[in-house]
Design a protein around this motif. Structure first.
Motif, mmCIF file in Angstrom:
data_model
loop_
_atom_site.group_PDB
_atom_site.id
_atom_site.type_symbol
_atom_site.label_atom_id
_atom_site.label_comp_id
_atom_site.label_asym_id
_atom_site.label_seq_id
_atom_site.Cartn_x
_atom_site.Cartn_y
_atom_site.Cartn_z
ATOM 1 N N LEU A 191 -1.207 -5.296 1.244
ATOM 2 C CA LEU A 191 -2.581 -5.293 0.762
ATOM 3 C C LEU A 191 -3.173 -3.893 0.911
ATOM 4 C CD1 LEU A 191 -5.262 -6.591 -0.090
ATOM 5 C CD2 LEU A 191 -5.604 -7.255 2.299
ATOM 6 N N GLY A 192 -3.785 -3.404 -0.168
ATOM 7 C CA GLY A 192 -4.400 -2.081 -0.147
ATOM 8 C C GLY A 192 -3.611 -1.016 -0.878
ATOM 9 N N MET A 193 -2.360 -1.308 -1.216
ATOM 10 C CA MET A 193 -1.542 -0.308 -1.894
ATOM 11 C C MET A 193 -1.614 -0.479 -3.401
ATOM 12 S SD MET A 193 -0.068 1.734 0.305
ATOM 13 C CE MET A 193 1.426 2.375 -0.425
ATOM 14 N N SER A 194 -1.319 0.613 -4.137
ATOM 15 C CA SER A 194 -1.305 0.572 -5.595
ATOM 16 C C SER A 194 -0.140 -0.318 -6.065
ATOM 17 C CB SER A 194 -1.131 1.994 -6.149
ATOM 18 O OG SER A 194 0.111 2.529 -5.730
ATOM 19 N N PRO A 195 -0.217 -0.912 -7.237
ATOM 20 C CA PRO A 195 -1.254 -0.670 -8.249
ATOM 21 C C PRO A 195 -2.528 -1.495 -8.057
ATOM 22 C CG PRO A 195 0.364 -2.203 -9.103
ATOM 23 C CD PRO A 195 0.854 -1.786 -7.745
ATOM 24 N N TRP A 196 -2.580 -2.345 -7.032
ATOM 25 C CA TRP A 196 -3.748 -3.229 -6.890
ATOM 26 C C TRP A 196 -4.857 -2.614 -6.029
ATOM 27 C CZ3 TRP A 196 1.318 -5.187 -6.295
ATOM 28 C CH2 TRP A 196 1.767 -5.948 -7.361
ATOM 29 N N GLY A 197 -4.511 -1.857 -5.012
ATOM 30 C CA GLY A 197 -5.525 -1.248 -4.167
ATOM 31 C C GLY A 197 -6.291 -2.281 -3.349
ATOM 32 N N GLN A 198 -7.472 -1.905 -2.896
ATOM 33 C CA GLN A 198 -8.297 -2.814 -2.114
ATOM 34 C C GLN A 198 -8.946 -3.870 -3.003
ATOM 35 O OE1 GLN A 198 -8.672 -3.298 1.020
ATOM 36 N NE2 GLN A 198 -7.450 -1.581 1.747
ATOM 37 N N LEU A 199 -9.116 -5.060 -2.465
ATOM 38 C CA LEU A 199 -9.714 -6.163 -3.204
ATOM 39 C C LEU A 199 -11.115 -6.456 -2.676
ATOM 40 C CD1 LEU A 199 -6.649 -8.600 -3.276
ATOM 41 C CD2 LEU A 199 -7.203 -6.749 -4.862
ATOM 42 N N ARG A 200 -11.860 -7.192 -3.472
ATOM 43 C CA ARG A 200 -13.174 -7.632 -3.035
ATOM 44 C C ARG A 200 -13.045 -8.793 -2.051
ATOM 45 N NH1 ARG A 200 -15.969 -8.164 -8.904
ATOM 46 N NH2 ARG A 200 -13.789 -8.468 -9.520
ATOM 47 N N THR A 210 -5.615 3.076 3.301
ATOM 48 C CA THR A 210 -6.235 1.763 3.382
ATOM 49 C C THR A 210 -5.210 0.628 3.412
ATOM 50 O OG1 THR A 210 -6.462 1.763 0.972
ATOM 51 C CG2 THR A 210 -8.349 2.501 2.265
ATOM 52 N N ALA A 211 -3.932 0.940 3.302
ATOM 53 C CA ALA A 211 -2.928 -0.113 3.293
ATOM 54 C C ALA A 211 -2.919 -0.870 4.618
ATOM 55 C CB ALA A 211 -1.541 0.488 3.034
ATOM 56 N N GLU A 212 -2.822 -2.202 4.513
ATOM 57 C CA GLU A 212 -2.822 -3.040 5.698
ATOM 58 C C GLU A 212 -1.421 -3.628 5.879
ATOM 59 O OE1 GLU A 212 -6.001 -5.868 5.515
ATOM 60 O OE2 GLU A 212 -7.441 -4.389 4.820
ATOM 61 N N ASP A 213 -0.574 -2.900 6.607
ATOM 62 C CA ASP A 213 0.818 -3.296 6.729
ATOM 63 C C ASP A 213 1.001 -4.601 7.494
ATOM 64 O OD1 ASP A 213 1.970 -1.094 5.347
ATOM 65 O OD2 ASP A 213 1.513 0.165 7.056
ATOM 66 N N SER A 214 0.053 -4.967 8.344
ATOM 67 C CA SER A 214 0.203 -6.170 9.142
ATOM 68 C C SER A 214 -0.368 -7.412 8.460
ATOM 69 C CB SER A 214 -0.485 -5.995 10.501
ATOM 70 O OG SER A 214 -1.867 -5.743 10.323
ATOM 71 N N GLY A 215 -0.991 -7.239 7.294
ATOM 72 C CA GLY A 215 -1.609 -8.353 6.594
ATOM 73 C C GLY A 215 -0.690 -8.957 5.554
ATOM 74 N N PRO A 216 -1.259 -9.711 4.625
ATOM 75 C CA PRO A 216 -0.436 -10.330 3.579
ATOM 76 C C PRO A 216 0.204 -9.280 2.687
ATOM 77 C CG PRO A 216 -2.771 -10.568 3.083
ATOM 78 C CD PRO A 216 -2.690 -10.032 4.480
ATOM 79 N N ARG A 217 1.320 -9.642 2.104
ATOM 80 C CA ARG A 217 2.056 -8.753 1.213
ATOM 81 C C ARG A 217 1.985 -9.293 -0.215
ATOM 82 N NH1 ARG A 217 4.084 -4.357 4.148
ATOM 83 N NH2 ARG A 217 5.589 -4.119 2.463
ATOM 84 N N TRP A 218 1.918 -8.389 -1.170
ATOM 85 C CA TRP A 218 2.094 -8.785 -2.559
ATOM 86 C C TRP A 218 3.560 -9.161 -2.746
ATOM 87 C CZ3 TRP A 218 -1.555 -9.664 -6.153
ATOM 88 C CH2 TRP A 218 -2.812 -9.096 -5.975
ATOM 89 N N ILE A 219 3.794 -10.339 -3.292
ATOM 90 C CA ILE A 219 5.167 -10.794 -3.502
ATOM 91 C C ILE A 219 5.362 -11.223 -4.955
ATOM 92 C CG2 ILE A 219 5.515 -11.513 -1.108
ATOM 93 C CD1 ILE A 219 5.005 -14.409 -2.013
ATOM 94 N N TRP A 220 6.616 -11.302 -5.353
ATOM 95 C CA TRP A 220 6.975 -11.828 -6.669
ATOM 96 C C TRP A 220 8.390 -12.373 -6.552
ATOM 97 C CZ3 TRP A 220 4.321 -13.880 -10.140
ATOM 98 C CH2 TRP A 220 4.775 -14.071 -11.447
ATOM 99 N N ARG A 221 8.893 -12.853 -7.629
ATOM 100 C CA ARG A 221 10.259 -13.384 -7.658
ATOM 101 C C ARG A 221 11.168 -12.394 -8.362
ATOM 102 N NH1 ARG A 221 11.596 -14.396 -12.620
ATOM 103 N NH2 ARG A 221 10.085 -15.026 -14.212
#
Length: 204
Positions: free
Chosen positions: A184-193, A42-53
């Motif tokens: 988006l879609g990858m652990s630890p967050w997975g798919q969102l609502r 379910t990972a969406e490689d072309s969509g937004p990415r989880w980011i941090w600093r």
């Protein structure tokens, strides 16, 4: 039962942590082999990415992204998900908040965007565990063009709350690049609502 002819000597087992009273599980003659991690379909490689600093999870982060609007816009939508709390500012004005990483919030920026350069600035506070920011701005122009600005390593990130950081004129050249965590879609967050509409009267 070791003597049961139907017993399968090989297989998989899974464990899940949860809140509640202590549990005890017992195994006999169990051999465990480490398997390679599999990509989630379910990972969406072309969509937004989880980011941090750069730095520890259990802290705060400040993020910025400049982008240009070239033409008359028909519709502009911003949505974001923050682990755990976040506020988004467009050209210095607060437009969106989010308080649950698994429930994104969205808002309409059509009337707020200006022709030329704009700046989105987001502050995130982590409350323990993995920290992250996921964001997307979808721009639809009146001439039919579409453009999407998503959270990725092109965003600037800081570990400090610097005066004026949310304004469009702020110089973020001294900030580092945001760290890429997961699509988006990858652990630890997975798919969102699906994003819910943000209402200012529900401000944190």
């Amino acid at each position: 039962d070791d003597e049961d002819p139907a017993r399968n000597r090989e297989g998989f087992f899974a464990m899940q942590l949860h809140t509640g009273p202590p549990m005890r599980i017992e195994y006999k003659d169990l051999r465990v082999k480490l398997l390679e991690a599999a990509q989630e379909e379910t990972a969406e490689d072309s969509g937004p990415r989880w980011i941090w600093r750069a730095g520890a999870d259990d802290e705060r982060g400040w993020f910025r992204k400049r982008f240009s609007v070239n033409g008359e816009v028909a519709k502009v939508q911003l949505w974001m998900s923050c682990d755990n709390l976040g506020e988004a500012f467009l050209n210095g004005e607060r437009k969106l908040q989010n308080s649950s990483w698994d429930q994104p919030n969205g808002t309409d920026l059509t009337k707020a965007l200006k022709t030329g350069e704009n700046s989105i600035a987001i502050a995130v506070k982590n409350a323990g565990g993995p920290a992250g920011l996921l964001a997307s701005i979808e721009i639809k122009y009146k001439d039919g063009r579409t453009e999407t600005i998503t959270s990725d390593t092109s965003w600037s990130a800081s570990a400090e709350d610097v005066k004026g950081w949310k304004t469009a004129s702020f110089d973020d050249s001294g900030w580092g690049a945001a760290l890429d965590l997961r699509p988006l879609g990858m652990s630890p967050w997975g798919q969102l609502r699906e994003p819910t509409v943000y209402k200012p009267e529900q401000a944190l």
